[in-house]
Design an enzyme around this catalytic site. Structure first.
Site, mmCIF file in Angstrom:
data_model
loop_
_atom_site.group_PDB
_atom_site.id
_atom_site.type_symbol
_atom_site.label_atom_id
_atom_site.label_comp_id
_atom_site.label_asym_id
_atom_site.label_seq_id
_atom_site.Cartn_x
_atom_site.Cartn_y
_atom_site.Cartn_z
ATOM 1 N N HIS A 79 0.824 -1.213 0.000
ATOM 2 C CA HIS A 79 0.000 0.000 0.000
ATOM 3 C C HIS A 79 0.853 1.256 0.000
ATOM 4 C CE1 HIS A 79 -3.274 -2.820 0.851
ATOM 5 N NE2 HIS A 79 -3.929 -1.957 0.102
ATOM 6 N N ARG A 105 -10.648 3.603 -1.611
ATOM 7 C CA ARG A 105 -10.152 2.831 -0.465
ATOM 8 C C ARG A 105 -10.510 3.595 0.808
ATOM 9 N NH1 ARG A 105 -5.705 1.588 -4.268
ATOM 10 N NH2 ARG A 105 -5.331 -0.635 -4.232
ATOM 11 N N ARG A 129 -15.318 1.195 -1.291
ATOM 12 C CA ARG A 129 -15.049 -0.070 -0.627
ATOM 13 C C ARG A 129 -15.199 0.110 0.873
ATOM 14 N NH1 ARG A 129 -9.346 -2.859 -1.492
ATOM 15 N NH2 ARG A 129 -8.563 -1.203 -0.163
ATOM 16 N N GLU A 155 -10.335 -11.482 -4.318
ATOM 17 C CA GLU A 155 -8.904 -11.345 -4.054
ATOM 18 C C GLU A 155 -8.341 -12.537 -3.288
ATOM 19 O OE1 GLU A 155 -8.302 -7.413 -2.478
ATOM 20 O OE2 GLU A 155 -9.991 -7.539 -1.117
ATOM 21 N N ASN A 191 -3.804 -7.407 -6.615
ATOM 22 C CA ASN A 191 -2.680 -7.288 -5.671
ATOM 23 C C ASN A 191 -2.742 -8.403 -4.635
ATOM 24 O OD1 ASN A 191 -2.352 -4.918 -7.026
ATOM 25 N ND2 ASN A 191 -3.291 -3.648 -5.438
ATOM 26 N N ASP A 192 -3.933 -8.563 -4.069
ATOM 27 C CA ASP A 192 -4.085 -9.618 -3.067
ATOM 28 C C ASP A 192 -4.268 -10.984 -3.716
ATOM 29 O OD1 ASP A 192 -3.784 -8.488 -0.513
ATOM 30 O OD2 ASP A 192 -5.636 -7.377 -0.812
ATOM 31 N N ARG A 194 3.064 -9.386 -0.299
ATOM 32 C CA ARG A 194 3.224 -8.298 -1.272
ATOM 33 C C ARG A 194 4.048 -7.138 -0.726
ATOM 34 N NH1 ARG A 194 -3.020 -5.938 -1.350
ATOM 35 N NH2 ARG A 194 -2.127 -3.962 -2.023
ATOM 36 N N CYS A 247 -9.299 -3.941 -10.257
ATOM 37 C CA CYS A 247 -8.903 -2.680 -9.622
ATOM 38 C C CYS A 247 -7.541 -2.786 -8.952
ATOM 39 C CB CYS A 247 -9.959 -2.205 -8.627
ATOM 40 S SG CYS A 247 -10.190 -3.341 -7.260
#
Ligand code: PEP
Ligand code: MG
Length: 574
Positions: free
Chosen positions: A194, A301, A337, A435, A458-459, A469, A506
Site C-alpha cells: 500500500h 479505499r 469499498r 482477491e 494485488n491480493d 506483497r 482494480c
C-alpha cells in the site's frame, strides 16, 4: 562519490533532487541542519515538548479511572522516570546545540542508543522495557510535531527533496502529500504494497526494495531517480545530469500529450467501449480523477479516512466524505469499498499485531467482528447513495456465509434508515472483491449473490502464490503472469461475463500497460487504476483490436513456461 542503486520500480517519472533521510525505525523522523541562529529556539522547542509530555503523564495519573489496575500507576511512574532519564531529557539538548540538528532527530538518535542498552540486558523483563522507552519518545515526538506543524525547511522553500526511508507506512506517506517530495525511496516494500500504491497516487516517482539506501546515502546527496527503471544515480556528473534533465522534460511532455485524450471515449479499434475508472484514497484525489478523464471511481479505499488519527471518523464525517465524492462525480459511478483495515493498514493504537497480518483479522473479517464500526460505515454509505451513483464494494470475501452476513447487515441498516425516514438509494448495488483464490474458484456462486465484482489482483496474486506483497525479499517471485494467476483471472472474468455480472480489475495490474491487452483478451471491459495511469491505458485501448489479440491471448493461457508466456506477451504488445 558517484554510484548507482537498483530497486523495485513503483511509480514512474524522473526526479532530480537532494536526499532527505528519515530515521530507520517505525518512528519516521526527518533530519535537517539548522542555521546557528535557530539553535536556541530549537532547544526551547524541545524543552517545551518535554514539559508538555510530563504534564500529560501527570494528568493521566491524576485522572486515572477508579477501576484501573494498580499497575497503571506503576506504568506511568516508569514512563515519567524514562522521561527524566538523561538520554531523553539532557542528551538530545546537547546534541541539538552541538550538531545544530532538529529536536526530533536528536531525540530519535538518543532513543536508539537507549534501546540498544535495553536490548543487551539478559533479563527478559528488562529487555522488554525498551517498548516503554519507544512509547515515551513517541509522546514527546507527538508534542514536538504538533507544535511546529513540522515541515522540513528545505521542502518548505521549494528545493527538490527526495525522501529516503528504511520504510514508510501508507498512513505516514499519505500525510507527506503536502510536503511534495519529488521522489520517494525505501529500503523495504514490494511493488503492490500500500505504500507503493499511495506513492503512485501522489504521482511521485518511487523506488522501493532498495535494501541499503538509508545507509549508503548521505543527507543532501544529489540524486537522479528513474522511477520507471527503479534506478537511483547518486552524485551524477554533469553529463549524466544533463541527459536526465532532457529525459525528464521529455517524460513531462509525453504526459501532457496523453492528457489530450482526456475527453475521448476509450474504444478499441473494433468499436468496443471500455470503462476506465480511477482508484482513490481520499476525497481530495477527485481533482486528478477529473484531470485524467476517468468515467467513474472503481475503487475508493475508504480505510484511508480511518488512518492517522486517534478517534475514528463518526457517521456524519464519513457521510460528508462519501457524499462529497458522490456529488463531485456528478452521476458517474462511485464504488466505495468498505474499510479494508488490518495487514499493512493498522488503526492507531492497535495493540495486538497478528503473526500473519495479511491472513488475519483484515477487511470484511474485521468489519464482521466489529459490528458497530461496520454499521456506522454502512449507514454513512447508504445516506451518501442518495446524492450520486454510489456502489458499495466489500473486500476480501472468501465464503458465501460472509456474503450472507454482509447482506444481512445492509438489510438491517436500511431498515434503521427507513425507521428514521432518512433517504437512500434502495437499489444501491453491493459488489464483492475477488482477491482470495477461494472466491475466484467459487465465482459461479458469487455471481448469484452480488451485483458486481472487482478483482483485486494485488491480493489475489499474494494469496495465490503465497508471496507477501510488502516483502522485498520475495518481490521477485510476485508474478502476475504466473499461469495459476492467469487461469484464475480467466476463470473469474469468463464466469462473470457468462453470468452477465459486471466485473472489473482494480488491482495494480489494471494500470500496467504491459497487461492491458492481455486483460482485454481475457474479456475484461472495465479497469480501475491510479488516475495518472489512465491516459496511457486509454491510448493502449485505442490502438487495440480485440479480434486481433484473441488467439495470442489463448496461446498465453495455454502456455506454462514463464519464458514462453513473456515472449507471447511481447508479441501481444508489439
Ligand atoms: C487489491 O488487492 O488488488 C486491491 C485493489 O486492494 P488493495 O490493494 O487495497 O488491497
Ligand atoms: Mg486488496
Amino acid at each position: 562519490m558517484n554510484f548507482t542503486l537498483h530497486g523495485i520500480a513503483v511509480s514512474s517519472g524522473i526526479a532530480i533532487g537532494h536526499a532527505h533521510l528519515v530515521s530507520h525505525t517505525s518512528l519516521e523522523v526527518v533530519h535537517y541542519k539548522l542555521p546557528k541562529r535557530l539553535v536556541d529556539e530549537e532547544v526551547a522547542r524541545f524543552d517545551a515538548a518535554l514539559m508538555s509530555t510530563r504534564e500529560e503523564l501527570a494528568a493521566l495519573r491524576a485522572n486515572r479511572p477508579q477501576q484501573a489496575a494498580a499497575e497503571f500507576d506503576a506504568f506511568l511512574d516508569l514512563h515519567l522516570m524514562i522521561l527524566d532519564d538523561e538520554h531523553i531529557s539532557r542528551a538530545p539538548r546537547e546534541m541539538i546545540e552541538r550538531e545544530q540538528c532538529n529536536a526530533e532527530w536528536a531525540l530519535k538518535v538518543q532513543m536508539d542508543d537507549l534501546v540498544m542498552h535495553f536490548e543487551a540486558f539478559e533479563d527478559a523483563y528488562l529487555r522488554e522495557r525498551k517498548t516503554d522507552v519507544v512509547q515515551v519518545v513517541e509522546r514527546v515526538l507527538k508534542a514536538l510535531i504538533g507544535r511546529s506543524g513540522h515541515v522540513p525547511p528545505a521542502a518548505r522553500h521549494g528545493v527538490n527533496m527526495i525522501l529516503v526511508a528504511h520504510d514508510v507506512s501508507p498512513a505516514d506517506l499519505i500525510q507527506l502529500k503536502p510536503h511534495q517530495f519529488s521522489a520517494i525511496l525505501t529500503d523495504l516494500g514490494g511493488a503492490t504494497s500500500h505504500t507503493a500504491i499511495v506513492a503512485r497516487g501522489l504521482n511521485t516517482p518511487c523506488v522501493v526494495g532498495l535494501h541499503h539506501a538509508r545507509e549508503l546515502l548521505r543527507e543532501n546527496d544529489l540524486l537522479i531517480v528513474d522511477g520507471a527503471q527503479g534506478v537511483i544515480i547518486v552524485n551524477p556528473d554533469r553529463h549524466i545530469l544533463a541527459e536526465y534533465k532532457l529525459r525528464q522534460s521529455q517524460f513531462e511532455q509525453d504526459r501532457q500529450k496523453l492528457k489530450l485524450l482526456r475527453t475521448m471515449r476509450a474504444t478499441t479499434l473494433d468499436g468496443t467501449s471500455i470503462e476506465l475508472h480511477a482508484n482513490i484514497e481520499l476525497p481530495h484525489d477527485l481533482a486528478e480523477v477529473k484531470e485524467n478523464g476517468a468515467t467513474g471511481i472503481g475503487l475508493f479505499r475508504s480505510e484511508f479516512l480511518f488512518l492517522n488519527r486517534d478517534e475514528l471518523p463518526d457517521e456524519d464525517e464519513q457521510f460528508e466524505a462519501y457524499r462529497a465524492v458522490a456529488k463531485g462525480m456528478k452521476g458517474l459511478p462511485v464504488t466505495i469499498r468498505t474499510f479494508d483495515l488490518g495487514a499493512d493498514k493498522q488503526l492507531n493504537g492497535t495493540k495486538r499485531v497478528a503473526s500473519n497480518p495479511a491472513l488475519g483479522l483484515r477487511a470484511i473479517r474485521l468489519c464482521l467482528a466489529e459490528p458497530k464500526l461496520f454499521r456506522t460505515q454502512l449507514r454513512a454509505l447508504l445516506r451518501a447513495s442518495h446524492y450520486g451513483n454510489v456502489k458499495i464494494l466489500v473486500p476480501m470475501l472468501s465464503s458465501v456465509s460472509e456474503i450472507n452476513m454482509t447482506l444481512q447487515f445492509v438489510v438491517a441498516v436500511k431498515q434503521s434508515l427507513d425507521n428514521e425516514g432518512i433517504p437512500y438509494n434502495r437499489a444501491v448495488q453491493i459488489g464483492g472483491m475477488i482477491e482470495i483464490p477461494a472466491a475466484a474458484l467459487m465465482i459461479n456462486v458469487f455471481t448469484k449473490k452480488l451485483d458486481f465484482l472487482s478483482i483485486g489482483t494485488n491480493d489475489l496474486i499474494q494469496y495465490t502464490l503465497a508471496i507477501d506483497r510488502t516483502d522485498e525479499e520475495v518481490a521477485h517471485l510476485y508474478d502476475p503472469l504466473h499461469p495459476a494467476v492467469l487461469h484464475l483471472l480467466a476463470h473469474v472474468i469468463g464466469g462473470a461475463n457468462k453470468a452477465g455480472v459486471p466485473v472489473s480489475v482494480c488491482g495494480e495490474m489494471a494500470g500496467e500497460l504491459a497487461y492491458t491487452r492481455l486483460l482485454l483478451g481475457l474479456g475484461l471491459r472495465q479497469f480501475s487504476m491510479n488516475s495518472a495511469q489512465l491516459p496511457g491505458t486509454k491510448q493502449r485501448v485505442l490502438t487495440t483490436s480485440l479480434p486481433d489479440i484473441a488467439s495470442l491471448t489463448q496461446k498465453i493461457l495455454r502456455a506454462d513456461d514463464p519464458m514462453k508466456i513473456r515472449e507471447l506477451l511481447g508479441k501481444l504488445n508489439a
